[in-house]
Design an enzyme around this catalytic site. Structure first.
Site, short mmCIF file in Angstrom:
data_model
loop_
_atom_site.label_atom_id
_atom_site.label_comp_id
_atom_site.label_asym_id
_atom_site.label_seq_id
_atom_site.Cartn_x
_atom_site.Cartn_y
_atom_site.Cartn_z
N HIS A 481 36.68 29.26 13.67
CA HIS A 481 37.24 30.65 13.97
C HIS A 481 36.28 31.65 14.95
O HIS A 481 36.65 32.26 15.76
CB HIS A 481 37.04 31.40 12.48
CG HIS A 481 37.16 33.05 12.24
ND1 HIS A 481 38.44 33.63 12.29
CD2 HIS A 481 36.52 34.03 12.92
CE1 HIS A 481 38.31 34.92 12.51
NE2 HIS A 481 37.06 35.09 12.72
N GLU A 482 34.93 31.56 14.66
CA GLU A 482 33.97 31.90 15.67
C GLU A 482 34.09 31.65 16.94
O GLU A 482 33.75 32.39 17.84
CB GLU A 482 32.39 31.89 14.96
CG GLU A 482 32.36 32.83 13.52
CD GLU A 482 32.63 34.08 13.67
OE1 GLU A 482 32.65 34.83 14.77
OE2 GLU A 482 32.88 34.64 12.59
N HIS A 485 36.43 33.22 19.12
CA HIS A 485 36.05 34.57 19.42
C HIS A 485 35.24 34.30 20.95
O HIS A 485 35.61 34.88 21.95
CB HIS A 485 35.01 35.12 18.67
CG HIS A 485 35.58 36.19 17.52
ND1 HIS A 485 36.72 37.06 17.55
CD2 HIS A 485 35.43 36.02 16.14
CE1 HIS A 485 36.88 37.47 16.50
NE2 HIS A 485 36.37 37.09 15.65
N HIS A 488 37.63 33.66 23.70
CA HIS A 488 38.12 34.94 24.20
C HIS A 488 37.27 35.49 25.32
O HIS A 488 38.01 35.92 26.28
CB HIS A 488 38.38 35.86 23.06
CG HIS A 488 39.47 36.80 23.31
ND1 HIS A 488 39.62 37.94 22.07
CD2 HIS A 488 40.08 37.22 24.30
CE1 HIS A 488 40.57 38.88 22.64
NE2 HIS A 488 40.94 38.54 24.17
#
Length: 694
Positions: A481-482, A485, A488
């Site tokens: 999940h992290e 980011h 991104h």
């Protein structure tokens, strides 16, 4: 003779140069990718650099306001959005260190400088002269032939001026400035006190027999935590959310109760701080012409209106409660076999894991040896990024990370071209705040010629000397999940740094990170990293199938605890400024009861007293964003599955997703970009199916 704006800029620059001799923030870094020189940076460097940066930015603002030439993007928007280069170098480092190594010295610096930074912000957004130039620029946009990105930035900047008070009269502006100052102080206190409460609430165990159910690595982590705290025995440290991971393993019910109670009852001062923060935010909203803070907050998000958020949550809350009640019945029946007449909240995780093991044959202890942190990261998270996006990662041991326990990798494309730096900081320590997050030290910009430096931070238990660090199945998901980011930011391809990467509307910032979780247990990825620590055996396929089959088990609990926290955040910010709140504990209980979410066995994921996301972490009236963004995520994962089923390679599908979503950062409106990417709006049906709500 009065000084001119140009003279002010020159004077500020000269002052900064004079005052900052030997300060590593004084000049741009000479290290690769403009990496801050962490080997040289000391706490004493921050206040001089920040104050010189504030002076520099004030001079820039004065020049924008006094400029009589026709406004352009470069003379108005860029100075406002980029600000002082000195602040750009120092602030991200300070904020990063406050989260990962927040010593008392750094916290004192934060408390001292935040009011000055808040005043600086107000000096921009409350300046009617600058707002007039922004409006003039917007009127002339067609004649200036602005790019689509510049037009979008201009529109967002004009909206930000309106939402921050540029149109208020002088008396209202003065009061808004006072409110912002007080909020800044209270939010800083909330952050610092939450971290202190987190560590103060840790449970000390002096009898090893009471640790029954924990494996050797968990016991060793508890022993090291006690040693670090100067205590004898084993210290069961807490993470930020209500439910603590060790509740799933501890067989001693009394110890489970102690740990749960410590978690849910932590904080005293923070409850009153939350009440004061909510009241001031309500006053701020009223000053700006909004009914309440929630209405103000969503005005520049993709939701746009409170009713859109409430209608969305209404689809989820009722089914979540019904699912949770069904799960509670199964848990109570299983606990009764152990002689427990009445299930308690501290029993939920323990019996949930027992059912997972007995009915789905998934035993977390059986899984644990397959999840070594370094292997999950390098052969799992990085491997997925390579297979899907063509990225490669090489350790840079020649560069100094922000903390000795952190590590740095250089990221490149298939053709060897540079992408940026990735820094991972995974181990818990007393000076680190709880939770997991991503942040950037440098943002990508074609205009500035910069490439991103991206951080992932977690709180994994530190192993003993010479032993490997393990992560739980949930922590595996958090790592992916992290890193979503991080992708991104790493794959950002925009002209301006202020719309790079995660600089998107708050309620969709979690979208790319949630999509990246899909690769965690994916065939073709998982067998490369899930290797037994002793035998090297790949995790058995049948065990993974059981994990996948059990994914919807406990979905009612997970959804309900999340929606309950969303509701608390939302209700605190739907207050009018004249609403009197007496006991904040009573207010919390009443809001959960009124919403039909007061469950005897399931507390909110965060209670008011440690709800850092909403009272100091930037998610005020925005905790709904995780579910809101997950509706995009579930729809995008369905798109990926469609692509792969049609024979499209993961690399080609990843290229399309990166081009349509990841690379654009905040340079376009996300719903519009998603519509262009998907060929339609998102469909929430996939989210409801994922959570077993249909």
């Amino acid at each position: 003779m009065p000084s001119t704006p140009d003279a002010d800029v020159t004077a500020a620059t000269e002052t900064a140069a004079t005052d900052l001799t030997g300060n590593p923030f004084a000049e741009p870094s000479t290290l690769p990718y403009d990496l801050p020189d962490f080997a040289a940076i000391r706490p004493a460097h921050f206040l001089p650099a920040l104050r010189a940066g504030i002076a520099e930015q004030k001079a820039m603002i004065a020049q924008v306001a006094a400029d009589e030439e026709p406004p352009t993007f470069d003379t108005v928007i860029r100075p406002l959005e980029e600000g002082s280069p000195l602040l750009q170098r120092a602030l991200p480092v300070l904020f990063h260190l406050l989260g990962t190594d927040g010593t008392e010295e750094l916290q004192a610096i934060e408390a001292e400088i935040m009011p000055e930074l808040t005043a600086l912000e107000d000096s921009v957004w409350l300046d009617g002269r600058i707002f007039a130039r922004v409006e003039a620029l917007e009127r002339d946009a067609d004649a200036l032939d602005l790019s689509p990105e510049e037009r979008h930035v201009l529109e967002r900047t004009r909206l930000r001026f309106e939402l921050r008070g540029a149109q208020l009269d002088p008396a209202q502006k003065a009061r808004l400035g006072e409110v912002n100052q007080e909020l800044s102080s209270l939010q800083t206190r909330f952050t610092q006190q939450t971290k202190a409460d987190l560590h103060d609430a840790a449970v000390l165990v002096t009898d090893e027999a009471e640790l029954a159910g924990l494996d050797d690595s968990q016991k060793e982590a508890a022993r090291l935590a006690a040693e670090d705290a100067g205590k004898e025995g084993w210290l069961l440290t807490l993470i930020l959310p209500t439910m603590q991971p060790l509740l799933a393993s501890l067989t001693d019910r009394t110890v489970r109760e102690r740990l749960y109670t410590a978690s849910i009852e932590r904080g005293t001062e923070t409850w009153d701080l939350a009440k004061k923060i909510a009241r001031l935010r309500a006053e701020k909203a009223h000053l700006l012409g909004f009914a309440d803070f929630a209405e103000l907050a969503v005005a520049d998000r993709t939701a746009k209106t409170p009713s859109a958020v409430e209608d969305f949550l209404a689809q989820i809350a009722g089914p979540a409660v019904r699912n949770a009640d069904r799960e509670a019945e199964r848990l109570a029946a299983r606990a009764a076999r152990d002689g427990i007449d009445e299930l308690a909240p501290w029993d939920w995780s323990f019996y949930s894991e027992l059912i997972r093991a007995e009915e789905f044959a998934v035993d977390q202890a059986e899984l644990q040896p397959y999840f070594v942190l370094d292997r999950v990261l390098e052969d799992g998270v990085f491997r997925a990024a390579h297979d899907v996006y063509g990225l490669s990662f090489a350790r840079r041991e020649d560069l100094t990370p922000p903390h000795p326990l952190a590590r740095i990798w250089e990221v490149t494309r298939e053709d060897g071209s540079a992408v940026g730096l990735f820094i991972g900081d995974y181990f818990t320590r007393p000076t680190k705040r709880g939770g997991a997050w991503m942040n950037t030290l440098v943002d990508q910009s074609r205009h500035d010629g910069t490439l991103p430096i991206v951080m992932n931070t977690m709180n994994v238990s530190r192993p003993g000397e010479g032993r490997p660090a393990f992560v739980t199945l949930d922590e595996v998901g958090t790592m992916f999940h992290e890193f979503g980011h991080a992708l991104h930011a790493l794959l950002s391809d925009v002209e301006n740094s202020f719309v790079a990467g995660t600089a998107v509307a708050r309620d969709v910032v979690e979208f790319p990170s949630q999509v990246n979780e899909m690769w965690a247990l994916r065939e073709g990825i998982v067998e490369h990293y899930a290797l037994h620590v002793e035998t090297g055996e790949v995790v058995p396929a049948e065990l993974l199938e059981k994990v996948r089959a059990a994914e919807q088990w406990n979905a009612g609990f997970r959804t309900l605890e999340h929606v309950a926290a969303v509701t608390l955040d939302w209700r605190w910010h739907r207050l009018s400024e004249d609403t009197h709140i007496g006991d904040p504990h009573a207010f919390e209980a009443a809001q959960l009861e009124n919403a039909g979410l007061a469950h005897p066995l399931i507390a909110p994921r965060y209670r008011t007293g440690y709800f850092q996301h909403t009272f100091s972490g930037g998610y005020a009236s925005g905790y709904y964003s995780y579910l809101w963004a997950e509706a995009y995520d579930a729809d995008a994962v369905a798109w990926y599955e469609e692509q792969l089923a049609e024979g499209i390679s993961p690399r080609e599908a990843g290229r399309r997703f990166a081009a349509g979503i990841l690379s654009i950062g905040g340079s376009r409106d996300l719903p519009e970009a998603y519509r262009a990417f998907r060929g339609r709006d998102r469909d929430a049906r996939f989210l409801l199916e994922r959570h077993g709500l249909v």
